[in-house]
Design a protein around this motif. Structure first.
Motif, PDB file in Angstrom:
ATOM      1  N   GLY A 128      94.774 103.485  84.861  1.00 54.94           N
ATOM      2  CA  GLY A 128      93.709 104.574  84.798  1.00 54.94           C
ATOM      3  C   GLY A 128      93.395 105.201  86.041  1.00 54.94           C
ATOM      4  N   HIS A 129      92.229 106.342  86.161  1.00 57.70           N
ATOM      5  CA  HIS A 129      91.882 106.985  87.170  1.00 57.70           C
ATOM      6  C   HIS A 129      91.670 106.135  88.452  1.00 57.70           C
ATOM      7  N   THR A 130      90.953 105.403  88.285  1.00 56.24           N
ATOM      8  CA  THR A 130      90.590 104.366  89.319  1.00 56.24           C
ATOM      9  C   THR A 130      91.703 103.651  90.232  1.00 56.24           C
ATOM     10  N   GLU A 131      92.751 103.350  89.685  1.00 54.07           N
ATOM     11  CA  GLU A 131      93.931 102.846  90.134  1.00 54.07           C
ATOM     12  C   GLU A 131      94.635 103.642  90.779  1.00 54.07           C
ATOM     13  N   ILE A 132      95.009 105.058  90.275  1.00 53.75           N
ATOM     14  CA  ILE A 132      95.645 106.016  90.783  1.00 53.75           C
ATOM     15  C   ILE A 132      95.039 106.446  92.096  1.00 53.75           C
ATOM     16  N   LEU A 133      93.802 106.681  91.927  1.00 47.83           N
ATOM     17  CA  LEU A 133      92.886 107.382  93.210  1.00 47.83           C
ATOM     18  C   LEU A 133      93.047 105.910  94.329  1.00 47.83           C
ATOM     19  N   ALA A 134      92.999 104.882  94.017  1.00 48.47           N
ATOM     20  CA  ALA A 134      93.135 103.678  95.388  1.00 48.47           C
ATOM     21  C   ALA A 134      94.507 103.840  95.796  1.00 48.47           C
ATOM     22  N   ASP A 135      95.536 104.320  94.756  1.00 44.62           N
ATOM     23  CA  ASP A 135      96.790 103.990  95.290  1.00 44.62           C
ATOM     24  C   ASP A 135      97.259 105.442  96.296  1.00 44.62           C
ATOM     25  N   LEU A 136      96.570 106.570  96.065  1.00 42.89           N
ATOM     26  CA  LEU A 136      96.807 107.823  96.429  1.00 42.89           C
ATOM     27  C   LEU A 136      96.155 107.801  97.756  1.00 42.89           C
ATOM     28  N   THR A 137      95.044 107.105  97.828  1.00 47.54           N
ATOM     29  CA  THR A 137      94.599 107.113  99.107  1.00 47.54           C
ATOM     30  C   THR A 137      94.816 105.754  99.964  1.00 47.54           C
TER      31      THR A 137
END
Length: 332
Positions: A128-137
């Motif tokens: 989901g969003h949370t894991e995408i954001l963690a990866d991209l940052t």
């Protein structure tokens, strides 16, 4: 913009008709201009669209929607259907928003919902969003926080099965999430926030009567470490009464051990009131979101409620770093 086949475009346009949004922020949509124009026509609303490449070129006036146009989906994309194109586009919207946030060209990110199956079909295998954001940052220590008017919840685990969730909880994870909750609420103006941790088992294990000592092994050492640093953390508390006590005002935030333990009480307070927040992202990136899905069943039917998106936008404004707020915008 979220998944273009869902209600994201609809609730964005409905939210951006609110004068209050423009009084508090400079909303910028990252998405697809032609889909937004199609949705405006479908809703029968008169809006102008200002397609830009840089946030500094926005007009930010009520009645004009400023858009960074990624132009990744066809204009005739069907409503309510899983699409690899829409899933890929939703990912690219997040990627663009994160790059702007890391460059401090926007102050925060507010996401409309994406569809996980479409995301995977589009080649992006994230829960989901949370894991995408963690990866991209490139963030290792992060958590999902849910906020409703009388209740805030932060999670030790989210999108994993229950057995895997319990296995993955460690004292260090418990401590880190308590620390993130404390830092987030302190930045938001709380003085020494009161943090309560849910038990894993019924009655928080009741001194070993239920479970196999998970509270003593996985939770209590992390709580005690936070307490030793002066954080006002307590628990583990029985989950069946803790949320009632938090709504009553005994605690500022609850630490839930797994997805449904934390999501259920928030959603019982009303889907339109919930806001999903990712805390702990690198460089202080702020991300809020609606606390509902793409609602494919009502997409294109002018039935979607923009209340949760408005709450998420206002929460993004509240949490956004203020040291560079004059020159930035909040991404819608």
């Amino acid at each position: 913009m979220g998944d273009a086949a869902g209600i994201g475009p609809e609730i964005i346009l409905k939210a951006l008709q609110s004068a209050k949004v423009y009084q508090l922020a400079q909303p910028l949509v990252i998405g697809d201009a032609k889909i937004l124009k199609r949705e405006a026509h479908h809703l029968g609303v008169l809006l102008k669209f200002n397609v830009i490449e840089d946030p500094k070129d926005g007009i930010f006036e009520n009645g004009t929607v400023d858009v960074i146009d990624l132009d990744l989906v066809p204009e005739n994309l069907p409503y309510g259907e899983i699409s690899a194109e829409a899933g890929h586009a939703a990912f690219k919207c997040i990627e663009k928003a994160v790059s702007l946030a890391l460059e401090q060209r926007i102050n925060g990110i507010c996401t409309a919902p994406l569809n996980k199956e479409a995301l995977h079909k589009g080649g992006h295998l994230y829960p989901g969003h949370t894991e995408i954001l963690a990866d991209l940052t490139q963030t290792e220590d992060f958590s999902m926080m849910l906020s409703a008017p009388k209740l805030k919840v932060v999670h030790l685990t989210t999108h994993v099965g229950l057995l895997d969730a319990i296995h993955s909880i460690t004292p260090e994870r418990t401590y880190k999430v308590i620390q993130l909750a404390n830092e987030t609420l302190t930045r938001a103006g709380y003085h020494k926030p009161k943090i309560a941790v849910c038990g894993i088992n019924p009655h928080a294990g009741e001194n070993g009567l239920f479970g196999n000592g998970e509270e003593e092994e996985k939770l209590i050492p992390g709580i005690e470490k936070a307490q030793a640093e002066g954080i006002d953390a307590s628990g583990p508390h029985p989950a069946d009464t803790l949320f009632y006590r938090a709504v009553r005002g005994d605690f500022d935030i609850v630490v839930a051990c797994y997805h449904d333990q934390g999501h259920g009480p928030i959603k019982a307070l009303g889907l339109e009131a919930g806001v999903n927040i990712t805390i702990g992202l690198r460089n202080g990136v702020i991300r809020t979101s609606v606390d509902h899905g793409t609602a494919f069943d009502i997409a294109g039917k002018n039935k979607a409620d923009a209340g949760s998106l408005l709450e998420a936008l206002f929460m993004a404004v509240d949490l956004a770093p203020k040291q560079y707020s004059e020159g930035g915008v909040v991404d819608a």
